[in-house]
Design a protein around this motif. Sequence first.
Motif, mmCIF file in Angstrom:
data_model
loop_
_atom_site.group_PDB
_atom_site.id
_atom_site.type_symbol
_atom_site.label_atom_id
_atom_site.label_comp_id
_atom_site.label_asym_id
_atom_site.label_seq_id
_atom_site.Cartn_x
_atom_site.Cartn_y
_atom_site.Cartn_z
ATOM 1 N N GLN A 286 0.835 -1.202 0.000
ATOM 2 C CA GLN A 286 0.000 0.000 0.000
ATOM 3 C C GLN A 286 0.876 1.260 0.000
ATOM 4 O O GLN A 286 0.576 2.234 -0.711
ATOM 5 C CB GLN A 286 -0.937 0.032 1.200
ATOM 6 N N ALA A 287 1.955 1.247 0.789
ATOM 7 C CA ALA A 287 2.870 2.387 0.803
ATOM 8 C C ALA A 287 3.491 2.597 -0.578
ATOM 9 O O ALA A 287 3.620 3.733 -1.063
ATOM 10 C CB ALA A 287 3.947 2.183 1.858
ATOM 11 N N TYR A 288 3.879 1.505 -1.206
ATOM 12 C CA TYR A 288 4.409 1.566 -2.566
ATOM 13 C C TYR A 288 3.379 2.174 -3.520
ATOM 14 O O TYR A 288 3.676 3.096 -4.298
ATOM 15 C CB TYR A 288 4.788 0.152 -3.019
ATOM 16 N N ALA B 170 8.535 4.850 -3.197
ATOM 17 C CA ALA B 170 7.979 3.572 -3.639
ATOM 18 C C ALA B 170 9.020 2.468 -3.576
ATOM 19 O O ALA B 170 8.752 1.357 -3.097
ATOM 20 C CB ALA B 170 7.420 3.705 -5.053
ATOM 21 N N LEU B 171 10.214 2.756 -4.059
ATOM 22 C CA LEU B 171 11.280 1.759 -4.044
ATOM 23 C C LEU B 171 11.660 1.383 -2.608
ATOM 24 O O LEU B 171 11.923 0.209 -2.311
ATOM 25 C CB LEU B 171 12.502 2.289 -4.795
ATOM 26 N N ALA B 172 11.660 2.345 -1.716
ATOM 27 C CA ALA B 172 11.979 2.065 -0.319
ATOM 28 C C ALA B 172 10.936 1.137 0.306
ATOM 29 O O ALA B 172 11.276 0.274 1.131
ATOM 30 C CB ALA B 172 12.069 3.373 0.466
ATOM 31 N N PHE C 70 10.955 -7.010 0.037
ATOM 32 C CA PHE C 70 10.654 -8.001 -0.990
ATOM 33 C C PHE C 70 11.916 -8.391 -1.744
ATOM 34 O O PHE C 70 12.847 -7.603 -1.893
ATOM 35 C CB PHE C 70 9.603 -7.463 -1.955
ATOM 36 N N ASP C 71 11.921 -9.611 -2.269
ATOM 37 C CA ASP C 71 13.089 -10.124 -2.978
ATOM 38 C C ASP C 71 13.013 -9.807 -4.471
ATOM 39 O O ASP C 71 12.241 -8.940 -4.904
ATOM 40 C CB ASP C 71 13.255 -11.621 -2.723
ATOM 41 N N ALA C 72 13.781 -10.524 -5.260
ATOM 42 C CA ALA C 72 13.876 -10.250 -6.696
ATOM 43 C C ALA C 72 12.552 -10.458 -7.429
ATOM 44 O O ALA C 72 12.361 -9.930 -8.532
ATOM 45 C CB ALA C 72 14.950 -11.131 -7.325
ATOM 46 N N ALA C 73 11.625 -11.204 -6.843
ATOM 47 C CA ALA C 73 10.326 -11.404 -7.488
ATOM 48 C C ALA C 73 9.556 -10.096 -7.632
ATOM 49 O O ALA C 73 8.629 -10.000 -8.448
ATOM 50 C CB ALA C 73 9.495 -12.418 -6.705
#
Length: 295
Positions: A208-210, A269-271, A276-279
Amino acid sequence: MIAAYQASSQARVNAALDTLFNAPGPELARLYEAMRYSVMNGGKRVRPLLAYAACEALGGQASQANGAACAVELIHAYSLVHDDLPAMDDDDLRRGQPTTHKQFDEACAILAGDGLQSLAFSALLDPALSDCPAQIRLDMVSALALAAGPAGMVGGQAIDLGSVGLKLDQGALEYMHRHKTGALIEASVKLGALASGRATPEQLQALQAYARAIGLAFQVQDDILDVESDTQTLGKRQGADIARDKPTYPALLGLDAAKAYALELRDQALAALRPFDAAAEPLRDLARYIVERRS
């Protein structure tokens, strides 16, 4: 990387959407033609991409999010059909083509938009598109209804129409766009995550933050493009917001500051995706794409 992901996701959602516009009888052929025209005449499919990427970020298969991807694109398309009407933004061009009310007529466009809205909820419940447990389907319908209705997108459009000619401060402008644009983008991410069947409360909170950050970044970049781009590139009338005296981020902050703000939102957004991993890499790529796109 994002171009390949976008192409595959567009092909996936377009194939699913294409199954939804078969008129049940000849008397409804024109209505279904207008609905198909409104959805299948191009578009970046950003919201379906977000649904697919969120599902995959949690370990789901993209096919599990077909219903969600169709639903958010149908809601988006209906909103554009109605926004383009003379009673609202009065636009003649959308995605480089005549708007639905110009290609058909105003009454048909209103009905096509109505049809697309209800079809979105049918898509969420269609087992041919994705087979989710009943409780997840209920949660998805509830989330989409909230995002698309008066507490979300419709409310944001009402605020937008009431703000023409006004000088909004940044807080008021963001409140409007978190509803008008951001609510459906947030729903796209949430529906995709729910479709995976694996979402935890902590993951939903991070997503949601993203989504809140990219939802606002999307609108800031739209406002920038309305100043910097051209009608052919945009596929809609360039400078329309300025002509209508609508409040925008470049008008409020200045063009350079608006660009810096879009980058700041991208970084937020990236933060949010750090857990989360590479997926989740497609989600990261989409955050970058949203502030780099030229249309």
